[in-house]
Structure formats: C-alpha cells, structure tokens
Write an enzyme that holds these catalytic residues in place. Sequence first.
Site, PDB file in Angstrom:
ATOM      1  N   THR A  10       0.683  -1.505  -0.093  1.00  0.00           N
ATOM      2  CA  THR A  10      -0.729   0.034  -0.204  1.00  0.00           C
ATOM      3  C   THR A  10       0.986   1.114  -0.014  1.00  0.00           C
ATOM      4  OG1 THR A  10      -1.639   1.338   0.928  1.00  0.00           O
ATOM      5  CG2 THR A  10      -0.724   0.060   2.059  1.00  0.00           C
ATOM      6  N   ASN A  12      -0.889   4.127   1.214  1.00  0.00           N
ATOM      7  CA  ASN A  12      -1.943   4.901   2.011  1.00  0.00           C
ATOM      8  C   ASN A  12      -0.852   4.675   3.366  1.00  0.00           C
ATOM      9  OD1 ASN A  12      -4.201   5.323   3.673  1.00  0.00           O
ATOM     10  ND2 ASN A  12      -5.054   5.133   2.365  1.00  0.00           N
ATOM     11  N   LYS A  15      -3.553   3.071   6.526  1.00  0.00           N
ATOM     12  CA  LYS A  15      -3.470   2.517   5.938  1.00  0.00           C
ATOM     13  C   LYS A  15      -3.129   1.088   6.184  1.00  0.00           C
ATOM     14  CE  LYS A  15      -5.897   0.197   2.474  1.00  0.00           C
ATOM     15  NZ  LYS A  15      -6.084  -0.710   0.923  1.00  0.00           N
ATOM     16  N   ASP A  73      -7.953  -6.609  -0.386  1.00  0.00           N
ATOM     17  CA  ASP A  73      -8.888  -5.574  -1.045  1.00  0.00           C
ATOM     18  C   ASP A  73     -10.142  -5.793  -0.243  1.00  0.00           C
ATOM     19  OD1 ASP A  73     -10.047  -4.124  -3.154  1.00  0.00           O
ATOM     20  OD2 ASP A  73     -10.779  -6.140  -3.957  1.00  0.00           O
ATOM     21  N   HIS A 180     -13.400  -4.789   9.755  1.00  0.00           N
ATOM     22  CA  HIS A 180     -13.712  -6.473   8.860  1.00  0.00           C
ATOM     23  C   HIS A 180     -12.374  -6.076   9.035  1.00  0.00           C
ATOM     24  CE1 HIS A 180     -13.146  -1.591   7.104  1.00  0.00           C
ATOM     25  NE2 HIS A 180     -13.113  -2.340   5.709  1.00  0.00           N
TER      26      HIS A 180
END
Length: 344
Positions: A10, A12, A15, A73, A180
């Site tokens: 990633t 990000n 994240k 994902d 999640h």
Amino acid sequence: MKKIPLLIATTNKHKAKEMLSFLGDLPFKFLTLNDLKNVPKAPAEAGKTLEENAILKARYYGEKTGLICLANDTGLFINALKGWPGVISARVGTSGKDRRDRVLAKMKNTKNRQAEFRAVLAIYDPNAESLHTMGGSTKGKITKVPGFDNGFDYDMIFSVSEKNKIYSEMTVTEKNAVSHRGKALIKIKYLLQNIYCAKHIVVPVAIIIKNGKILVTKRNDPHRPEYHERWEFPGGSMEMGETIEENLIREASEEAGYIIEPLEQLKQIYIKEQRYPTWSYQVYLIPYICSISGGTGRYNDAEVLDARFIEPEEMGEMKFVDKNEAMFKKFLPELKQLIKKYHL
C-alpha cells in the site's frame, strides 16, 4: 535476530498505520510501497471478488520484489443498492470525496441504510510459493451526513452497528477492535506467528536405567543426515495436553518398547537452537531419570535402527545426536547420585 522483510502493498499511510498497529510487534522488517526505490507499476484489479484482487496484488508485488507480501482488498456492500459499490468500491470515482458523494446521492431517499464492510487479506511468499488468505466483515449503516475525514474513503459515512459510532470518529485501537480489516488482521497475525516466528519445542528425555546401565537408541532419519545413524536417548516433543510424565511413558513405549516409571527430573534443561532464512526454533531438552517396569524392549524400526544399554564410559566411543553427548557429560555426576538413590 535478523528480521525478515515483509512488504505491505500500500501507499496509503493511514492504512499502513492501521495494519502496523496490529502487526508491529512481530519480528519482521515492515516496508510499504513508499519505502521501495523502484515501485512496480500497480496491477489492474480485474478480479470479480475481493479475494481474487487481494491474491492478485500479493502475488504481483511479491514476485516483482522477491519479498513476502501482504495485500488487501476491501469493499462496502450496501443492501439497498444490491451490494454496490462492492468489489469496485475503490474505483467508482476519482477521489474519496467523489466516492462518498456518489454513495450518498444514491442513498438520498432510501430508508434502508444497512451495509457491510468486508476485507480480504492475502499473504504471499515468493520463495516458498505459499499463499494464504483471511477475511473479516463488519455490519453497519450508511449515515446521512459525513463525519470526520480520517483518510479512508468511506469511513466517515459508515456507522458500526455494535458501537453506534462512525469509523472515522474511532481511534485506531477502537477501530481495529471492531473493523472488517481488524478482524482479518488478527487472523493474519496468528498465521504469520505460526509460519515465521520462532517455535519453542519441549522434549522430555528419558534416561532409562537398568542394572546401572543407560538405554540409548540409534536414530533412523535418512532424510536428515546430521541425525541419521547417531545415538540418542529416547524422547519426543510434547503433545497438546500431555504432562512430562505422560510424554516420557508414551515415547519410551513407542520408540524402545519399554514400560517405564519416571522417577525424577534432572536439574539442568538444555537448549538447542536452529535458524533458517525464514523460520527458526528452539528445542528444550528436559532429562528425566526412569526405571523399567515392563515391556519387551522391541524398538520401533521406523524411528530406531538399534537399541542397547551402555556403561557411562562408553559414551565417548559413540556418535551421538547433537546436544545429547554434551548434555550427558554435564548431568553425569548428578545421574550417578540418582542411580544410587533409586538403587538402579
């Protein structure tokens, strides 16, 4: 101990921070795509499911860099919109704001605001060519008004049902406890620990005495030449729920064909360490003096090539497995005392 590089696929930073709060205490050198000198061009996410896309990214970056790679994902599945945006959640607009606005526009006059966030994480090791996936999901509702912008596209419009709180208003710790991705990350963490972290193996060692002599067995292990046809004491790793005494009795029966009575543990524990490029283990050898109460002495030829009782002085004339000889020399004075104590 040298840390194994692991790439989190990633760019990000939010994240990455979220994922490292879960995984940071593992013995890896964590990298993100931002840490690479030459970042491979991002692959097209052509999968029809979250799992397919996570696997695609993990394999792609793992093979391009040669590093163990963790990719994920995620998707927002909205009931009233028949699961839209789902798998294409990250690609329905040109920016995070654009994506949120599109969702809120479609939901403008909708009473049913139930939704579910789902995540799939994939870990790929290009050296072992191994692949594992883990998933997680969290139910909630789409809010009518966006909350605080925390750097994640949909967090500010997703309220978690069990907390009645918007994702973006949670701390990293609060979010990881219910999210999640957090639910998938804890599974990945346990997986990484099981595959790559050091194993600690407890091996009780039966020092079986008969008429003042010690039972030794010759190991049958042709696939590991460093152990094959070398002498050792009967013993094996503990099974789940087994006590040391139970283990000694089982191993002596299985390997040497004797029914034994464990009498007393010798004072010293001996540690053997083994390191490999992507995993390591330590074996803790626990010597225990034992007497014979029955059995035929018929050894298991799948594990043992020969078995015999020897005088302590004969040890130096035989080739022993690794730590067995050094261990024996250290505990010999104590062993002689225990042989007298138990009249063996």
